[in-house]
Motif scaffolding. Structure first.
Motif, PDB file in Angstrom:
ATOM      1  N   LEU A  56     -55.394  -3.619 -16.995  1.00 12.95           N
ATOM      2  CA  LEU A  56     -55.904  -2.384 -16.393  1.00 12.95           C
ATOM      3  C   LEU A  56     -54.984  -1.933 -15.269  1.00 12.95           C
ATOM      4  N   THR A  57     -54.569  -2.895 -14.445  1.00 12.07           N
ATOM      5  CA  THR A  57     -53.665  -2.587 -13.341  1.00 12.07           C
ATOM      6  C   THR A  57     -52.357  -2.010 -13.862  1.00 12.07           C
ATOM      7  N   PHE A  58     -51.814  -2.660 -14.877  1.00 11.17           N
ATOM      8  CA  PHE A  58     -50.522  -2.241 -15.423  1.00 11.17           C
ATOM      9  C   PHE A  58     -50.632  -0.882 -16.104  1.00 11.17           C
ATOM     10  N   ALA A  59     -51.767  -0.644 -16.793  1.00  8.88           N
ATOM     11  CA  ALA A  59     -51.977   0.651 -17.443  1.00  8.88           C
ATOM     12  C   ALA A  59     -52.017   1.772 -16.410  1.00  8.88           C
ATOM     13  N   PHE A 128     -50.248  -9.201  -8.364  1.00 13.35           N
ATOM     14  CA  PHE A 128     -49.801  -8.221  -9.358  1.00 13.35           C
ATOM     15  C   PHE A 128     -50.285  -6.830  -8.965  1.00 13.35           C
ATOM     16  N   ASP A 129     -51.555  -6.737  -8.580  1.00 11.83           N
ATOM     17  CA  ASP A 129     -52.183  -5.472  -8.203  1.00 11.83           C
ATOM     18  C   ASP A 129     -51.503  -4.859  -6.978  1.00 11.83           C
ATOM     19  N   HIS A 130     -51.429  -5.628  -5.901  1.00 10.83           N
ATOM     20  CA  HIS A 130     -50.873  -5.087  -4.669  1.00 10.83           C
ATOM     21  C   HIS A 130     -49.363  -4.857  -4.772  1.00 10.83           C
ATOM     22  N   GLY A 131     -48.693  -5.663  -5.586  1.00 14.80           N
ATOM     23  CA  GLY A 131     -47.262  -5.443  -5.794  1.00 14.80           C
ATOM     24  C   GLY A 131     -46.996  -4.101  -6.451  1.00 14.80           C
ATOM     25  N   LEU A 132     -47.786  -3.765  -7.476  1.00 14.35           N
ATOM     26  CA  LEU A 132     -47.638  -2.464  -8.117  1.00 14.35           C
ATOM     27  C   LEU A 132     -48.108  -1.343  -7.200  1.00 14.35           C
ATOM     28  N   ASP A 133     -49.126  -1.623  -6.391  1.00 14.10           N
ATOM     29  CA  ASP A 133     -49.605  -0.621  -5.431  1.00 14.10           C
ATOM     30  C   ASP A 133     -48.502  -0.214  -4.458  1.00 14.10           C
ATOM     31  N   SER A 134     -47.608  -1.154  -4.139  1.00 12.71           N
ATOM     32  CA  SER A 134     -46.538  -0.845  -3.194  1.00 12.71           C
ATOM     33  C   SER A 134     -45.579   0.199  -3.761  1.00 12.71           C
ATOM     34  N   TYR A 135     -45.550   0.339  -5.088  1.00  5.76           N
ATOM     35  CA  TYR A 135     -44.781   1.421  -5.712  1.00  5.76           C
ATOM     36  C   TYR A 135     -45.638   2.666  -5.870  1.00  5.76           C
ATOM     37  N   VAL A 136     -46.916   2.476  -6.253  1.00  3.25           N
ATOM     38  CA  VAL A 136     -47.810   3.618  -6.480  1.00  3.25           C
ATOM     39  C   VAL A 136     -47.984   4.427  -5.202  1.00  3.25           C
ATOM     40  N   VAL A 137     -48.107   3.744  -4.047  1.00  5.69           N
ATOM     41  CA  VAL A 137     -48.326   4.448  -2.780  1.00  5.69           C
ATOM     42  C   VAL A 137     -47.153   5.381  -2.471  1.00  5.69           C
ATOM     43  N   HIS A 303     -36.682  -0.216  -2.117  1.00  9.04           N
ATOM     44  CA  HIS A 303     -36.508  -1.122  -0.975  1.00  9.04           C
ATOM     45  C   HIS A 303     -37.839  -1.337  -0.254  1.00  9.04           C
ATOM     46  N   PHE A 304     -38.603  -0.272  -0.113  1.00 10.43           N
ATOM     47  CA  PHE A 304     -39.917  -0.410   0.516  1.00 10.43           C
ATOM     48  C   PHE A 304     -40.792  -1.377  -0.273  1.00 10.43           C
ATOM     49  N   SER A 305     -40.841  -1.203  -1.592  1.00 11.50           N
ATOM     50  CA  SER A 305     -41.685  -2.055  -2.426  1.00 11.50           C
ATOM     51  C   SER A 305     -41.243  -3.513  -2.364  1.00 11.50           C
ATOM     52  N   CYS A 309     -43.671  -6.362  -1.133  1.00  7.63           N
ATOM     53  CA  CYS A 309     -44.038  -7.454  -2.045  1.00  7.63           C
ATOM     54  C   CYS A 309     -43.792  -8.815  -1.409  1.00  7.63           C
ATOM     55  N   ARG A 310     -42.688  -8.951  -0.714  1.00  4.71           N
ATOM     56  CA  ARG A 310     -42.381 -10.220  -0.047  1.00  4.71           C
ATOM     57  C   ARG A 310     -43.401 -10.512   1.053  1.00  4.71           C
ATOM     58  N   LEU A 311     -43.849  -9.456   1.737  1.00  8.13           N
ATOM     59  CA  LEU A 311     -44.891  -9.636   2.749  1.00  8.13           C
ATOM     60  C   LEU A 311     -46.203 -10.055   2.089  1.00  8.13           C
ATOM     61  N   ILE A 312     -46.531  -9.447   0.958  1.00  8.89           N
ATOM     62  CA  ILE A 312     -47.766  -9.789   0.243  1.00  8.89           C
ATOM     63  C   ILE A 312     -47.750 -11.247  -0.201  1.00  8.89           C
TER      64      ILE A 312
END
Length: 402
Positions: A56-59, A128-137, A303-305, A309-312
């Protein structure tokens, strides 16, 4: 090839931290608690139990990528939907993007509920969720640049559009710096509101055409009012509330890191990266941001993501994050070369762009798909083998691209 994707970004302390990690979040948003959560609780019951939450997250992530790609096909230069008063981006494109963003938002809300429903909640899903969120935001304001453009009376410059993207992205990062120190993710009210507003900002021109925003509010252009609201949200809500929560955690002796130096460790990588990017934008001999805004802003988002991600990973494993991530140094070198050798700046930029994408992809593949799955889970105990094989197959496809 196998060795290339067998690089261990996580050590034993990280993996040990993941095994003891427990998700902690506080959501006080009325919109979230009284509207969205009841909707998601009802909607998730309609899903088959064999659907893995991370699918669901990936979709949802793919829907956001599709929106960005679709808008890029019609408006790669971020000039907006109108050129010489002629509409070049069809209304249906905005409608589709509105639907994609809103569906992605709901899938992001449903994935955790699906995980709890089928009993597979764990650190992999959150990472996985928050890592992708770092790009979505970053993708959402990135996509919205096409709604307003940059070449007529009712728009802002591409530089100010870029500053808006930085502002939105940093709000996300501040929340995770807060969690890094307190152990709890305080979900800001602005998240749910921003997702609704973003969807509506696409839907309205889809229904009534892009000229609908060619208006003045309180004597200012509509886009300028929106600009002020976005910056004010971070400066007067997200940032002070984060400081307050960290202060209270320190006062109540629940803070994770006692030393001020340890508490501010997440700041330096992001500060250096943002400062480096801004120097490049302002001092660029070839005006690199105007030359290719889509690629340059995507370079920033990558670069932001990576830093986020490393912080997460650090916050979930309760390990100290890097003071400065290694990807900051190639970026600084690229800026220095561009300033001293302006005739090769464009070449340096695109080399840096593709290198950064490849490096971040490598990090994601190694951490999420290979390192985390193979070293954190016993395959025999992994209940949803479909998802495991799906990610492994995805890793195989990615390795072929290399």
């Amino acid at each position: 090839m196998e060795k290339l994707f067998n690089y261990k970004y996580l050590d034993k302390n990280h993996l040990k931290g993941f095994h003891t990690y427990k998700y902690s979040a506080i959501d006080t948003s009325p919109l979230s608690n009284y509207v969205m959560h009841p909707l998601w609780n009802a909607s998730v019951k309609l899903l088959p139990k064999w659907i893995a939450p991370n699918l669901l997250t990936f979709a949802g992530f793919l829907l956001m990528v599709a929106s960005v790609v679709l808008l890029g096909l019609y408006d790669y230069g971020c000039y907006g939907p109108l050129r010489d008063n002629v509409q070049v981006v069809p209304d249906w494109v905005f409608t589709v993007c509105a639907v994609f963003i809103f569906v992605a938002y709901n899938l992001d809300g449903m994935d955790g509920k699906q995980a709890r429903r089928i009993g597979v909640s764990g650190p992999l899903g959150e990472m996985f969720d928050h890592g992708l969120d770092s790009y979505v935001v970053f993708f959402i304001p990135y996509a919205l640049m096409t709604v307003f453009g940059r070449d007529n009376e009712y728009t802002v410059s591409v530089f100010r559009g870029f500053i808006l993207i930085m502002s939105v992205s940093l709000n996300f990062y501040v929340s995770h710096c807060e969690k890094y120190n307190t152990g709890t993710l305080y979900l800001p009210w602005g998240y749910d509101i921003s997702m609704w507003v973003s969807s509506l900002l696409f839907l309205v021109p889809g229904l009534y055409g892009p000229r609908v925003y060619h208006i003045y509010l309180f004597g200012y252009k509509f886009v300028n009012v929106l600009e002020v609201v976005v910056h004010a949200t971070g400066l007067f809500t997200t940032l002070p509330i984060a400081f307050y929560n960290v202060y209270m955690a320190k006062k109540n002796n629940t803070i994770i890191y006692k030393s001020i130096l340890d508490m501010v460790r997440p700041v330096w990588s992001m500060l250096i990266m943002n400062a480096t990017i801004l120097v490049w934008v302002i001092k660029s001999p070839n005006n690199i941001l105007e030359y290719d805004p889509k690629a340059f802003i995507l370079l920033y988002g990558t670069h932001f993501s990576n830093i986020a991600c490393r912080l997460i990973v650090a916050e979930m494993s309760k390990q100290k994050c890097d003071i400065v991530t290694w990807m900051c140094w190639p970026l600084r070198a690229a800026v220095a070369i561009s300033l001293f050798f302006p005739h090769i700046e464009i070449i340096v930029f695109y080399c840096t762009f593709f290198f950064s994408l490849a490096a971040h992809l490598h990090y994601g593949v190694c951490v999420v798909i290979i390192t985390f799955l193979y070293y954190s889970f016993n395959l025999k105990q992994f209940k949803h083998k479909f998802f495991f094989y799906f990610l492994t197959f995805l890793a195989y496809l990615v390795s072929k691209l290399y």
